[in-house]
Design a protein around this motif. Structure first.
Motif, short mmCIF file in Angstrom:
data_model
loop_
_atom_site.label_atom_id
_atom_site.label_comp_id
_atom_site.label_asym_id
_atom_site.label_seq_id
_atom_site.Cartn_x
_atom_site.Cartn_y
_atom_site.Cartn_z
N LYS A 163 0.86 -1.18 0.00
CA LYS A 163 0.00 0.00 0.00
C LYS A 163 0.89 1.23 0.00
O LYS A 163 1.62 1.48 0.97
N ALA A 164 0.83 2.00 -1.08
CA ALA A 164 1.74 3.12 -1.30
C ALA A 164 1.08 4.42 -0.88
O ALA A 164 0.20 4.94 -1.56
N ALA A 165 1.52 4.96 0.27
CA ALA A 165 0.98 6.22 0.76
C ALA A 165 2.11 7.18 1.11
O ALA A 165 1.99 7.96 2.06
N SER A 166 3.18 7.12 0.34
CA SER A 166 4.31 8.01 0.59
C SER A 166 4.20 9.32 -0.18
O SER A 166 4.87 10.30 0.16
N VAL A 186 0.72 -3.48 -6.29
CA VAL A 186 0.94 -2.16 -5.71
C VAL A 186 -0.39 -1.42 -5.71
O VAL A 186 -0.99 -1.21 -6.77
N LEU A 187 -0.85 -1.06 -4.52
CA LEU A 187 -2.12 -0.38 -4.36
C LEU A 187 -1.89 1.04 -3.87
O LEU A 187 -1.08 1.26 -2.96
N SER A 188 -2.60 1.98 -4.45
CA SER A 188 -2.51 3.35 -3.97
C SER A 188 -3.06 3.43 -2.55
O SER A 188 -4.08 2.83 -2.22
N GLY A 189 -2.39 4.23 -1.73
CA GLY A 189 -2.91 4.56 -0.41
C GLY A 189 -3.27 6.03 -0.31
O GLY A 189 -3.59 6.51 0.77
N ASP A 190 -3.21 6.74 -1.44
CA ASP A 190 -3.59 8.15 -1.52
C ASP A 190 -4.64 8.27 -2.63
O ASP A 190 -4.30 8.10 -3.80
N ASP A 191 -5.86 8.58 -2.27
CA ASP A 191 -6.91 8.65 -3.29
C ASP A 191 -6.56 9.55 -4.47
O ASP A 191 -6.77 9.15 -5.62
N PRO A 192 -6.02 10.76 -4.25
CA PRO A 192 -5.73 11.61 -5.41
C PRO A 192 -4.65 11.04 -6.33
O PRO A 192 -4.55 11.46 -7.49
N LEU A 193 -3.83 10.10 -5.83
CA LEU A 193 -2.77 9.52 -6.66
C LEU A 193 -3.15 8.16 -7.23
O LEU A 193 -2.31 7.50 -7.86
N THR A 194 -4.38 7.75 -7.05
CA THR A 194 -4.79 6.44 -7.56
C THR A 194 -4.56 6.32 -9.06
O THR A 194 -3.96 5.35 -9.54
N LEU A 195 -5.04 7.29 -9.82
CA LEU A 195 -4.89 7.23 -11.28
C LEU A 195 -3.42 7.29 -11.70
O LEU A 195 -2.99 6.46 -12.52
N PRO A 196 -2.62 8.22 -11.18
CA PRO A 196 -1.20 8.19 -11.55
C PRO A 196 -0.51 6.88 -11.19
O PRO A 196 0.32 6.38 -11.96
N ILE A 197 -0.81 6.32 -10.03
CA ILE A 197 -0.18 5.06 -9.64
C ILE A 197 -0.62 3.92 -10.55
O ILE A 197 0.20 3.08 -10.95
N GLN A 198 -1.88 3.89 -10.93
CA GLN A 198 -2.32 2.87 -11.88
C GLN A 198 -1.62 3.02 -13.22
O GLN A 198 -1.32 2.03 -13.88
N SER A 199 -1.32 4.24 -13.61
CA SER A 199 -0.70 4.45 -14.91
C SER A 199 0.71 3.87 -14.99
O SER A 199 1.22 3.62 -16.07
N VAL A 200 1.35 3.63 -13.81
CA VAL A 200 2.70 3.06 -13.82
C VAL A 200 2.70 1.61 -13.33
O VAL A 200 3.76 1.03 -13.14
N GLY A 201 1.51 1.03 -13.18
CA GLY A 201 1.46 -0.39 -12.85
C GLY A 201 0.68 -0.76 -11.61
O GLY A 201 0.57 -1.95 -11.28
N GLY A 202 0.14 0.21 -10.89
CA GLY A 202 -0.69 -0.10 -9.73
C GLY A 202 -1.98 -0.80 -10.14
O GLY A 202 -2.45 -0.65 -11.27
#
Length: 304
Positions: A163-166, A186-202
């Protein structure tokens, strides 16, 4: 149950009665509401669930209540501590309570070095029979899990997610890159960064916002996982004002207020947390009202 760490996993709140005890009926109702909304799993007894002020017995009781309330979605239970001994005990108790997986915040306050961080997780992963998700949230713990440690842990057969919340998208991207050959999400732990994190493999998000807008969060994540980034961006921007309002004060203060406004449960918190400041309540109400007035047609077509 074979767990697929893909999708939306609400970080559940813990509702309290006026006397400060846990409101188990509202907790069960909330679990059923979220399951009916189409989420992919539930995460009780984490940071959003005020785990810091739950006793270990209450941790277990919350997990048992959520497990008993739902039919078909996995329960990923918070079971972390800054003491490896306590985290191991709590993880074993959570597993016995029926949790399908465990979410373990990194040791806080004592700030272990990378070797101690890795050993902490390996001891717990070796001792339980359910998969664990490593949780990196340095704003709360005081120490970030470095990239090399996260990658090393991904090789353990029982460490299945991160869970990535850094807020460090570069580091998160590198973890995605270097664990592509592992059975590791890899799962986003920051809602506003969910889409960017998915774009790199989340693969999705452990989400605060999903407590209030589960259907929209599911539509966002589903669209990104289907490589429909135009649709995902539209929902991301639609939810942007809510993302910001839910973090104007310490989580879960705003989300509990939002849930109370929506009629999902009380806004009570355990001390030392306090109710949302009046200066923010009207803005939160306005954002929720705007979402109520502007249904997304994509949500009506989403097959969940």
């Amino acid at each position: 149950m074979t767990l697929d760490f893909t999708g939306v996993f609400p970080a559940m709140t813990t509702p309290f009665d006026a006397d400060g005890s846990i409101d188990f009926q509202t907790l069960r109702d909330d679990a059923r509401r979220l399951e009916s909304a189409g989420v992919d799993g539930l995460v009780p007894a984490g940071s959003t669930g005020e785990s810091a002020t739950l006793t270990h017995d209450e941790h277990v009781e919350v997990i048992e209540a959520v497990v008993d309330a739902v039919d078909d979605v996995p329960v990923i239970a918070g079971s972390g501590s800054n003491s490896t001994h306590e985290a191991l005990s709590l993880s074993q108790r959570a597993e016995a309570a029926g949790a399908d997986a465990l979410l373990l915040i990194s040791p806080y306050y004592n700030k272990p070095e990378p070797a101690g961080m890795e050993d902490h997780y390996r001891q717990i992963a070796d001792a339980v029979d359910v998969p664990i998700v490593v949780y990196n949230v340095p704003s709360r713990t005081g120490r970030s899990i470095d990239v090399d440690t996260a990658v090393a842990l991904a090789s353990h057969e029982n460490v299945r997610g991160y869970k990535a919340a850094s807020g460090d998208l570069g580091a998160i991207s590198e973890i995605c890159e270097r664990t592509r050959e592992e059975d590791f999400a890899v799962l986003s732990g920051d809602d506003p960064l969910t889409l960017p994190i998915q774009s790199v493999g989340g693969t999705g998000v452990i989400s605060v916002t999903a407590n209030v807008e589960p259907e929209r969060m599911c539509a966002l994540v589903d669209a990104a996982n289907a490589d429909d980034y135009a649709a995902a961006r539209e929902i991301h921007h639609e939810l942007g004002p809510l993302f910001r309002q839910l973090f104007v004060e310490t989580n879960p203060i705003p989300v509990k207020e939002a849930m109370a406004i929506r009629g999902y449960g009380p806004a009570r918190l355990r001390a030392p947390l306090t109710r949302l400041s009046e200066q923010h309540v009207d803005d939160l109400r306005a954002v929720l009202a705007a979402l109520d007035d502007t249904p997304d047609p994509d949500l009506q077509e989403a097959d969940r």
